[in-house]
Design an enzyme around this catalytic site. Structure first.
Site, PDB file in Angstrom:
ATOM      1  N   GLU A  47       0.835  -1.201   0.000  1.00 50.41           N
ATOM      2  CA  GLU A  47       0.000   0.000   0.000  1.00 50.41           C
ATOM      3  C   GLU A  47       0.865   1.244   0.000  1.00 50.41           C
ATOM      4  O   GLU A  47       2.038   1.206   0.411  1.00 50.41           O
ATOM      5  CB  GLU A  47      -0.946   0.044   1.216  1.00 50.41           C
ATOM      6  CG  GLU A  47      -2.145  -0.862   1.126  1.00 50.41           C
ATOM      7  CD  GLU A  47      -1.975  -2.145   1.914  1.00 50.41           C
ATOM      8  OE1 GLU A  47      -2.778  -3.058   1.730  1.00 50.41           O
ATOM      9  OE2 GLU A  47      -1.005  -2.225   2.702  1.00 50.41           O
ATOM     10  N   THR A  48       0.254   2.342  -0.422  1.00 48.10           N
ATOM     11  CA  THR A  48       0.850   3.675  -0.379  1.00 48.10           C
ATOM     12  C   THR A  48      -0.209   4.614   0.178  1.00 48.10           C
ATOM     13  O   THR A  48      -1.397   4.480  -0.146  1.00 48.10           O
ATOM     14  CB  THR A  48       1.271   4.127  -1.792  1.00 48.10           C
ATOM     15  OG1 THR A  48       2.307   3.253  -2.274  1.00 48.10           O
ATOM     16  CG2 THR A  48       1.779   5.553  -1.793  1.00 48.10           C
TER      17      THR A  48
END
Length: 295
Positions: A47-48
């Site tokens: 994820e970011t």
């Protein structure tokens, strides 16, 4: 051309090159949804996160979480890592940060060492435990290249559950956990056979290890072949375990990422609050990289 600063951290570890990688864009104002999604795919982490001003000034930030192909309503290591980055910039209030997310408000408590350096964080999942589908053990086994007898169903069937984002929790024999390998064809067949999954099929396999647990998480349909540390699934497991017991609370540790060479340690807890079960997950965080994206 606008540029956007970012920092990366390794989450649920106390050393570099362990745990789960996260990129945090600390000021995403002016960035479009499409740019956020493209940057998450470009970073190629589980994820970011993208930090925006909060809608309610009483909160710390609005945080959007993207994996490689879609936005997430909530996730564990992105909250821990984002909190550590922002607390490092002095954004916490007495060690507390409040993040507005699609799944609800997430409270994060940061930890510091004797020199005041941020060392980790613990998050409270935004929703109480909710249960969804149960899925057939033989089909779940096929998704991980296992035999049906490797799946343990004495306490629960493979169970869809959530404290903010849905996972299917699956207990397996300890020796089977190491052998598990995703079969994307089996994933696609199971997803097509169960429209109620709404296209999300993230399988969290765990094995008991004394009073603690070892785990692996595979979500190949979303672009994550294997995740080194899945905080939201770990919190969900704690909540499910409490629901199956007669206790008022419990706490244990989960080890994940070992087979990937990125060992992770997650501290989980759950407690009953009236008719609800609430969960937390926490762990360490180590800073890694700083840079900027030019769009």
């Amino acid at each position: 051309m606008p540029s956007y600063p970012y920092e990366t951290v390794d989450v649920f570890t106390d050393r570099r090159f362990g745990g789960n990688q996260l990129a945090v864009f600390t000021d995403a104002r002016g960035m479009s949804d499409a740019e956020m999604q493209a940057l998450a795919a470009e970073m190629n982490y589980s994820e970011t996160t993208f930090v925006l001003p909060p809608d309610d000034p009483a909160n710390t930030a609005r945080v959007r979480i993207f994996h490689r192909t879609a936005e997430m309503p909530f996730a564990g290591h992105p909250n821990v890592g984002t909190a550590c980055v922002l607390a490092g910039h002095g954004r916490d209030r007495d060690g507390i940060l409040l993040f507005e997310e699609l799944a609800g408000l997430v409270e994060v408590r940061v930890a510091r060492d004797g020199q005041g350096r941020v060392t980790g964080a613990t998050i409270a999942a935004p929703q109480p435990l909710s249960l969804g589908l149960t899925l057939p053990a033989d089909a779940i086994a096929a998704c991980a290249g296992l035999a049906p007898e490797d799946i343990i169903v004495s306490r629960h069937q493979p169970q869809q559950a959530s404290v903010g984002v849905q996972f299917v929790l699956v207990e397996v024999k300890p020796e089977a956990l190491t052998r598990a390998t995703p079969d994307i064809g089996a994933y696609r067949r199971l997803e097509r056979a169960n429209p109620a999954l709404e296209g999300r099929l993230s399988l969290f396999f765990y094995a008991r290890d004394g009073g603690n647990a070892r785990a692996r998480m595979f979500a190949p349909l979303a672009g994550t072949w294997e995740d080194p540390a899945t905080g939201s699934a770990s919190a969900t497991l704690a909540a499910l375990m409490l629901s199956l017991s007669g206790e008022d609370s419990l706490a244990f540790d989960i080890t994940q990422g070992v087979e990937m060479g990125r060992p992770s340690l997650l501290h989980v807890a759950a407690k009953r609050q009236g008719e609800e079960i609430r969960a937390t997950v926490g762990g360490g965080c180590v800073p890694m990289l700083r840079g900027e994206a030019v769009l």
